[in-house]
Design a protein around this motif. Structure first.
Motif, PDB file in Angstrom:
ATOM      1  N   ILE A 114       0.855  -1.326  -0.190  1.00  0.00           N
ATOM      2  CA  ILE A 114      -0.016  -0.025   0.084  1.00  0.00           C
ATOM      3  C   ILE A 114       0.925   1.172  -0.022  1.00  0.00           C
ATOM      4  O   ILE A 114       0.728   1.986  -0.864  1.00  0.00           O
ATOM      5  N   HIS A 156       0.316   3.330  -3.473  1.00  0.00           N
ATOM      6  CA  HIS A 156      -0.828   4.442  -3.248  1.00  0.00           C
ATOM      7  C   HIS A 156      -0.353   5.336  -2.322  1.00  0.00           C
ATOM      8  O   HIS A 156      -0.684   6.034  -1.471  1.00  0.00           O
ATOM      9  N   TYR A 216      -9.023   9.842   2.289  1.00  0.00           N
ATOM     10  CA  TYR A 216      -9.965   9.496   1.258  1.00  0.00           C
ATOM     11  C   TYR A 216     -10.898  10.679   1.099  1.00  0.00           C
ATOM     12  O   TYR A 216     -11.314  11.382   1.994  1.00  0.00           O
ATOM     13  N   GLN A 266     -13.738   1.921   1.101  1.00  0.00           N
ATOM     14  CA  GLN A 266     -12.738   2.014   0.216  1.00  0.00           C
ATOM     15  C   GLN A 266     -11.484   1.601   0.553  1.00  0.00           C
ATOM     16  O   GLN A 266     -10.381   0.778   0.180  1.00  0.00           O
ATOM     17  N   ASN A 275     -11.505  -2.287   0.869  1.00  0.00           N
ATOM     18  CA  ASN A 275     -11.167  -2.893  -0.800  1.00  0.00           C
ATOM     19  C   ASN A 275      -9.804  -2.641  -1.091  1.00  0.00           C
ATOM     20  O   ASN A 275      -9.106  -3.479  -1.679  1.00  0.00           O
ATOM     21  N   LEU A 276      -8.938  -1.701  -0.275  1.00  0.00           N
ATOM     22  CA  LEU A 276      -7.619  -1.452  -0.792  1.00  0.00           C
ATOM     23  C   LEU A 276      -6.900  -2.527  -0.114  1.00  0.00           C
ATOM     24  O   LEU A 276      -6.036  -3.165  -0.584  1.00  0.00           O
ATOM     25  N   LYS A 318      -7.165  -5.663  -2.171  1.00  0.00           N
ATOM     26  CA  LYS A 318      -6.664  -5.569  -3.363  1.00  0.00           C
ATOM     27  C   LYS A 318      -4.852  -5.965  -2.986  1.00  0.00           C
ATOM     28  O   LYS A 318      -4.244  -6.590  -3.665  1.00  0.00           O
TER      29      LYS A 318
END
Length: 100
Positions: free
Chosen positions: A21, A25, A47, A58, A61-62, A65
């Motif tokens: 992450i 990100h 966010y 969100q 979901n991150l 992922k």
């Protein structure tokens, strides 16, 4: 839309997810929060979201992922989030998410 902070607490086994992450990100401004004595690692993200629930979704979901990207099992007993807190960026964070 509003700007929210989402704090996620995970077990140390999630280190590969956290590193992924942080590397992939930077736009979410991930910040590790040190100092909690409960053995969990905490990461705070920024966010733009329509609601607190949207921000939490969100973040969840991150992590899903990230788990797929590094090949980890996301079950709560392994490396998934153990706790999630959300607050507006203009508000004070919960005590466990304050910089250390």
């Amino acid at each position: 839309m509003a700007e929210y902070r989402v704090g996620v607490a995970v077990l140390r086994q999630a280190e590969r997810q956290l590193a992924w992450i942080e590397a992939n990100h930077a736009d979410l401004q991930p910040v590790r929060v040190l100092g909690a004595q409960d053995g969990l690692v905490r990461l705070v993200f920024s966010y733009d979201a329509t609601s607190e629930a949207d921000a939490v979704e969100q973040a969840t979901n991150l992590f899903d992922k990230a788990a797929r990207a590094v090949g980890d099992d996301v079950s709560a007993s392994k490396a998934g989030p153990m706790g999630v807190h959300v607050w507006k960026a203009s508000d004070e964070p919960p005590p466990e998410y304050k910089p250390g």
